[in-house]
Design a protein around this motif. Sequence first.
Motif, PDB file in Angstrom:
ATOM      1  N   GLU A 103     -22.241   7.559 -15.023  1.00 20.72           N
ATOM      2  CA  GLU A 103     -22.612   7.615 -16.444  1.00 20.72           C
ATOM      3  C   GLU A 103     -21.490   6.989 -17.286  1.00 20.72           C
ATOM      4  N   GLY A 135     -27.467   8.052 -24.644  1.00 19.58           N
ATOM      5  CA  GLY A 135     -28.029   8.944 -23.628  1.00 19.58           C
ATOM      6  C   GLY A 135     -29.345   9.601 -23.999  1.00 19.58           C
ATOM      7  N   THR A 152     -18.805   5.174 -25.779  1.00 16.77           N
ATOM      8  CA  THR A 152     -19.651   4.364 -24.912  1.00 16.77           C
ATOM      9  C   THR A 152     -18.881   3.090 -24.580  1.00 16.77           C
ATOM     10  N   PRO A 187     -27.042  14.343 -21.411  1.00 15.49           N
ATOM     11  CA  PRO A 187     -26.017  13.719 -20.554  1.00 15.49           C
ATOM     12  C   PRO A 187     -25.198  14.782 -19.817  1.00 15.49           C
ATOM     13  N   HIS A 240     -26.288   5.923 -16.551  1.00 12.58           N
ATOM     14  CA  HIS A 240     -26.476   7.278 -17.064  1.00 12.58           C
ATOM     15  C   HIS A 240     -26.815   8.193 -15.893  1.00 12.58           C
TER      16      HIS A 240
END
Lengths: 150, 532
Positions: free
Chosen positions: B514, B65, B416, B403, B146
């Motif tokens: 995201e 991010g 992630t 983020p 994101h």
Amino acid sequence: MSTQPSINEIPLQNAGIQKTRSVCGYCGVGCSLDILTKDDRIIGIQPAMDGPSNKGALCVKGQFAYDYVHHPDRLTQPLVRRADGQLHPTTWDEALDVAAQGFQRAVDQHGRHAVYGIASGRTPSEANYAMQKFMRAGFGTNHIDNCSRA
Amino acid sequence: MSNPYTDMAKTELAFCIGTNMTECHPVAATFLKKAIARGAKLIVADPRRIRLAEMADLYLPLRVGSDVALLLGMAHVIAREGLVDQAFMAARTTGGAAFLEHVQQFTPEWAAEITGVPAQDIETAAIWYGSANAAAIYYTLGITEHICGVDNVQSLCNLALMTGNLGVEGGGINPMRGQNNIQGAGDAGAIPNSYAGFQPVDIPENQAKFEALYGRPLDSERGMTKVSALEQAGESIFAMLIDGENTLVSDPDRTHGEHALKSLDHLVVIDIFLTETAALAHVVLPATAWAETDGHFTNSERRIQRVRRAVTPPGEAKPDWWIVSALATRLGFAGFAYDSPKEVFNELCRVSPIYAGIDWGMAEKGEYQWPIPYKGHPGTPRLHEDEFINGRGIFRVINYRDPAEVVDAAYPVWLTTGRRLQTYHTRTQTGRAQGIEYFVPEEVLEVHPDNVAAWGLQDGGWATMRSRRGSIRIKVKATERSPRGTVFASFAFNETPVNILTGSGYDPITQTAELKVCPVRVEAYEEVAGPA
């Protein structure tokens, strides 16, 4: 494809194997390939050496992950949910009627923006065009999207 | 992609950011490998030490991010070192002066603080990118999934604009699409803001054009995105048609998604299997699969290619275009009396300026890349060679944002997500291919060996992973592919529903989730009464 068979293809033809030129259905590279079929079953995939985006290359998914097409879990009949809460096989005629009635009801009760269409990034463009036309020209709403946001 | 795949082998420098190309676009990676063998330099920016990172001349292990900060730092160095393409900026861009002034404040040291990448490496990356004659940018969902996905893309555009790397062989900005026809879905108008061929719905001339074509009044307001529609399920959206998407497993915040789909009065799903999503439907309509239907896919480089039927579909499965048209006709809608996919495709070409130069027969060999504005036009392998579509390339002034959720004491680890080489998306297909099961039978959580020890986990043992939205049980794999403090899992397995955890935020413009950043807590799994 009605091109003249090359010498490499004669053994395939003698063994009753057909080749159909197509494009891989996984990622967005768009690799050209030949689907090898015999007796209406896919028996293998070959990369197309003259493929404009892959020049003869294929990955593990494109080369080998095709047997889902003939998997016994494939849906072969329309299904509708009945009073018992379960999905039951039915005819296309009934399934399309039930599907259409549900949309009509939503529009009658809540207006043309009460319906929504999600098109697929996996189906051919013909399906996507029909889906967006269904929402726009059919219901009169721009409530249409595809799966690119997730 | 602004440039064709064949350009990959011609680049002098490839800057890959947020793309796990060797696993997700393996054939594209073969072209990149050729370029490297020929002497091209490779810069890879990715939080994980993926295979591509091992191949790189310079690897930038940025925190998830933090891409905007990295790209601002690089732009600062390019400007400071005098590597700006002044002639290109003057002739073809606008907003450059404000942008160059903006980046003066973002030193590599500032960027290093946020990204965790050493300032010296940011300098080197910028100098290499700025000095190459033809430098290409490649990215995928690591850039777009994101809350700042649009900012990330525009930051990459700024880099290419300031160095004149657009409209040149071996250069460009090249997003690689994850699905075979996601490009075609947009081309065909299956998006809320545009008719086929990216003709915006809120421009009156377009509305008038399509009202004449479709023979009815049309809506001048943009539709909702899918994300909004799922939020509005049961509130203002009551009936939904989903074609070939396992929304429930692929989308973020699964608990919320399931609630949304169950709130609908009417859900119709078209698919090839009874997916987790189809199982919630009121009506399920069986579709033909790949290799059972004729039509076209458009790939990432805008190449329109013919797909062909090779085998008979099972039972009563029908092509998607037929199903939608039959449903439309049942509702009394005019204009759906198609006899073949050829008729549908030719209509799409007729109404779309970018497809106007082709028809069903002409796309046979896949030699056309759009735009193909008129018959006799050869197609456009490389965009922006003479002029940008809107005239000039526009610089955007972008600032770094954190983020939606950042790590804290309760959720101290970055999760992630992504795909793996051998599985695809939610495994509707690859989960039913025998050889693939052999490679990837189950999901694992990739954790740095130091973290495995520090968090009291066992390599191969079970862990509980928790976010603000839920928790799952997952097997641990110790690997140095994951940096310390960041873990990775794919979202492929319904048995390990990683998307129960995700969904912290959405990009305000595209409403893309995201999915690449989610603070979590990882602990050893403790057996309680019964299985998890």
